[in-house]
Design a protein around this motif. Structure first.
Motif, PDB file in Angstrom:
ATOM      1  N   ARG A   1      -1.969  -4.335  -1.832  1.00  0.00           N
ATOM      2  CA  ARG A   1      -3.027  -3.668  -2.601  1.00  0.00           C
ATOM      3  C   ARG A   1      -3.618  -2.428  -1.943  1.00  0.00           C
ATOM      4  O   ARG A   1      -4.834  -2.268  -1.864  1.00  0.00           O
ATOM      5  N   CYS A   2      -2.771  -1.554  -1.464  1.00  0.00           N
ATOM      6  CA  CYS A   2      -3.257  -0.336  -0.819  1.00  0.00           C
ATOM      7  C   CYS A   2      -3.197   0.863  -1.741  1.00  0.00           C
ATOM      8  O   CYS A   2      -3.540   1.961  -1.345  1.00  0.00           O
TER       9      CYS A   2
ATOM     10  N   ASP B   1      -4.654  -3.755   5.605  1.00  0.00           N
ATOM     11  CA  ASP B   1      -3.997  -4.778   4.778  1.00  0.00           C
ATOM     12  C   ASP B   1      -3.089  -5.668   5.597  1.00  0.00           C
ATOM     13  O   ASP B   1      -2.679  -6.720   5.146  1.00  0.00           O
TER      14      ASP B   1
ATOM     15  N   PRO C   1      -8.258  -1.456  -7.879  1.00  0.00           N
ATOM     16  CA  PRO C   1      -7.761  -2.837  -7.825  1.00  0.00           C
ATOM     17  C   PRO C   1      -8.540  -3.638  -6.779  1.00  0.00           C
ATOM     18  O   PRO C   1      -9.197  -3.046  -5.917  1.00  0.00           O
TER      19      PRO C   1
ATOM     20  N   GLN D   1      -9.565  -5.538  -3.430  1.00  0.00           N
ATOM     21  CA  GLN D   1      -9.186  -5.144  -2.074  1.00  0.00           C
ATOM     22  C   GLN D   1      -8.257  -6.188  -1.453  1.00  0.00           C
ATOM     23  O   GLN D   1      -8.247  -7.326  -1.885  1.00  0.00           O
ATOM     24  N   PRO D   2      -7.463  -5.788  -0.450  1.00  0.00           N
ATOM     25  CA  PRO D   2      -6.536  -6.758   0.140  1.00  0.00           C
ATOM     26  C   PRO D   2      -7.296  -7.939   0.754  1.00  0.00           C
ATOM     27  O   PRO D   2      -8.449  -7.787   1.161  1.00  0.00           O
TER      28      PRO D   2
ATOM     29  N   ARG E   1      -5.459   4.574  -1.616  1.00  0.00           N
ATOM     30  CA  ARG E   1      -6.841   4.405  -2.068  1.00  0.00           C
ATOM     31  C   ARG E   1      -7.765   4.790  -0.918  1.00  0.00           C
ATOM     32  O   ARG E   1      -7.468   4.526   0.239  1.00  0.00           O
TER      33      ARG E   1
ATOM     34  N   ASP F   1      -1.432 -14.304  -8.568  1.00  0.00           N
ATOM     35  CA  ASP F   1      -1.863 -13.301  -7.605  1.00  0.00           C
ATOM     36  C   ASP F   1      -0.673 -12.703  -6.842  1.00  0.00           C
ATOM     37  O   ASP F   1      -0.635 -11.525  -6.536  1.00  0.00           O
ATOM     38  N   TRP F   2       0.327 -13.535  -6.565  1.00  0.00           N
ATOM     39  CA  TRP F   2       1.355 -13.143  -5.604  1.00  0.00           C
ATOM     40  C   TRP F   2       2.537 -14.086  -5.690  1.00  0.00           C
ATOM     41  O   TRP F   2       2.378 -15.288  -5.603  1.00  0.00           O
TER      42      TRP F   2
ATOM     43  N   MET G   1       4.719  -1.375  -3.900  1.00  0.00           N
ATOM     44  CA  MET G   1       3.888  -2.320  -4.654  1.00  0.00           C
ATOM     45  C   MET G   1       4.740  -3.215  -5.546  1.00  0.00           C
ATOM     46  O   MET G   1       4.394  -4.337  -5.844  1.00  0.00           O
TER      47      MET G   1
END
Lengths: 75, 375
Positions: free
Chosen positions: B371-372, B176, B338, B340-341, B259, B34-35, B296
């Protein structure tokens, strides 16, 4: 569900909850159930992932007043 | 072998300087996928710490001996354990102090440029979360745009520079990350501006950030102009600084666009987003340099560590600015979005002043990537 052993890992930080869970599971027999109480939030994903990697089954998982409860059946 | 402790600042230098690093990430696989800590020249191995409780012998062949190795986990504890085991096995390794939590919090100030009459423009790069904040300085005064919640970083920086923070802007109500704008205003006596259309539910006092608002900073009267540019939110507002820079907030990024769905109104706002990107922004000078509120991917960083690109180049290269067909654009930004945050609804509540979580809870809410954007 019959609980063979309870591990109180409340207040412990990662990695201790899993280190102790592993030790506790080593002390019970196949098919028996270990109850684990944890407050470290990381355990929410880590205990099921650890159980899966060792082949054990998490029969039940719940949260009550910020305490996570896991019921793990030894493989 | 002694285990070394690295700070997030040291890791940030490795990223900024394009240096090599081998990261042994011992979080569980979902969290890693994920991160993670992105670097231009970083290599990774992800083995959850709970698979190493019986020993690290199995992974030794996978760890390089000619490269620095950094062990990383969520908060630090597991990485210390694994680093000590590796050390006992004769390897020289380090662990990241505070883990991904501290990585998510670290801000690296980077100078974008010197402005006329001794002015300066700084970008604060939050590498772990992809957030970008700005400080414009001119002769004893400063304005801040889209400050994140680590307010000390901004107030200390202003102190070092000997400037007074006069204006604090948020381009929109963030979803976010938690804004530091209001706290900085409280601490410094500066004026906190928020677009009124995003602020209908906020429970604190603010000053309205409206289209055409102009403030001048310092004796050189450095120009900061507001330009209403809705679409990510209905209030989203951009800034033109010194007729050279376009601060776009979450409307336009280097390699993606904003988004429209984080306040639950994608269908309503997609028309605004289209108009901002394909009409409002087309009417301004192409030579302005775009400074977004996020990146990103690490690839969006320039050689000097800044995230900035000429507007005219974005018109050519950014896919989101090149969807001629309006129906296709509408589909692109409303369908197959994608995830959402993390905790974005709670974060909006915090930014409205409706809830006041403690520091640990705020850290928890902000875990993960931002994730914006839509690519």
């Amino acid at each position: 569900m019959k609980i063979k052993k309870t591990l109180d890992a409340k207040g412990l930080a990662c990695p201790m909850p899993i280190v102790k869970t592993k030790r506790a599971i080593d002390e019970i027999n196949t098919g028996e159930v270990l109850e684990v109480l944890v407050t470290d939030k990381g355990a929410e994903n880590d205990i099921p992932a650890w159980a899966k990697s060792g082949g054990h089954t998490v029969i039940e998982q719940k949260t009550e007043e910020d305490v996570l409860y896991f019921y793990i059946q030894k493989v | 072998m002694a285990v070394k402790k690295w700070t997030a600042a040291q890791v940030a230098r490795k990223v900024m300087d394009h240096e090599e690093l081998f990261i042994l990430d011992v979080r569980n696989t979902d969290a890693f996928e994920d991160w993670k800590i992105d670097g231009h020249q970083f290599e990774y191995l992800n083995i959850p710490y709970f698979e190493l409780l019986d020993g690290v012998e199995e992974i030794l062949p996978k760890l390089p001996i000619d490269k620095e190795v950094l062990v990383v986990c969520a908060k630090e504890g597991s990485s210390v354990m694994v680093a000590e085991m590796l050390s006992e096995a004769g390897r020289e390794v380090a662990y990241l102090e505070g883990g991904m939590k501290s990585w998510s919090s670290y801000l690296e100030p980077v100078k974008v440029t010197d402005l006329e009459n001794g002015g300066e423009l700084y970008q604060f790069v939050r590498l772990g979360k992809g957030c970008l904040s700005y400080m414009v300085i001119s002769e004893g005064e400063a304005a801040i745009i889209d400050a994140v919640r680590f307010t000390d970083v901004f107030t200390n920086f202003a102190k070092e520079k000997g400037v007074e923070i006069k204006y604090i802007f948020d381009t929109h109500l963030h979803a976010d990350h938690i804004s530091g704008g209001r706290m900085i205003a409280d601490a410094t006596g500066g004026t906190y501006y928020l677009p009124p259309k995003d602020a209908q539910e906020v429970v604190f006092d603010y000053t309205a950030l409206t289209d055409g608002l102009n403030v001048k900073i310092g004796a050189s009267q450095l120009d900061v102009n507001a330009l209403y540019s809705p679409g990510h939110t209905i209030g989203s507002t951009s800034f033109i600084i010194d007729n050279q820079f376009l601060v776009t907030g979450d409307i336009l990024f280097i390699d993606s666009i904003g988004r429209p769905d984080l306040a639950g109104l994608a269908e309503d706002w997609v028309g605004d987003l289209r108009e901002t990107l394909y009409s409002r922004y087309r009417d301004i000078k192409e030579d302005l340099v775009v400074l977004p509120a996020h990146f990103m991917m690490i690839d969006e960083l320039n050689e000097d560590g800044t995230v900035a690109k000429r507007l005219g180049d974005l018109f050519k290269d950014n896919h989101g600015l090149n969807i001629e067909d309006e129906a296709e654009f509408r589909r692109t930004v409303t369908e197959n979005l994608p995830p959402q945050p993390n905790a974005y609804e709670q974060i909006r509540q915090v930014n409205m002043g409706k809830i006041t979580p403690d520091n640990d809870e705020q850290t928890e809410m902000e875990i993960g990537p931002n994730r914006c954007a839509i690519r």
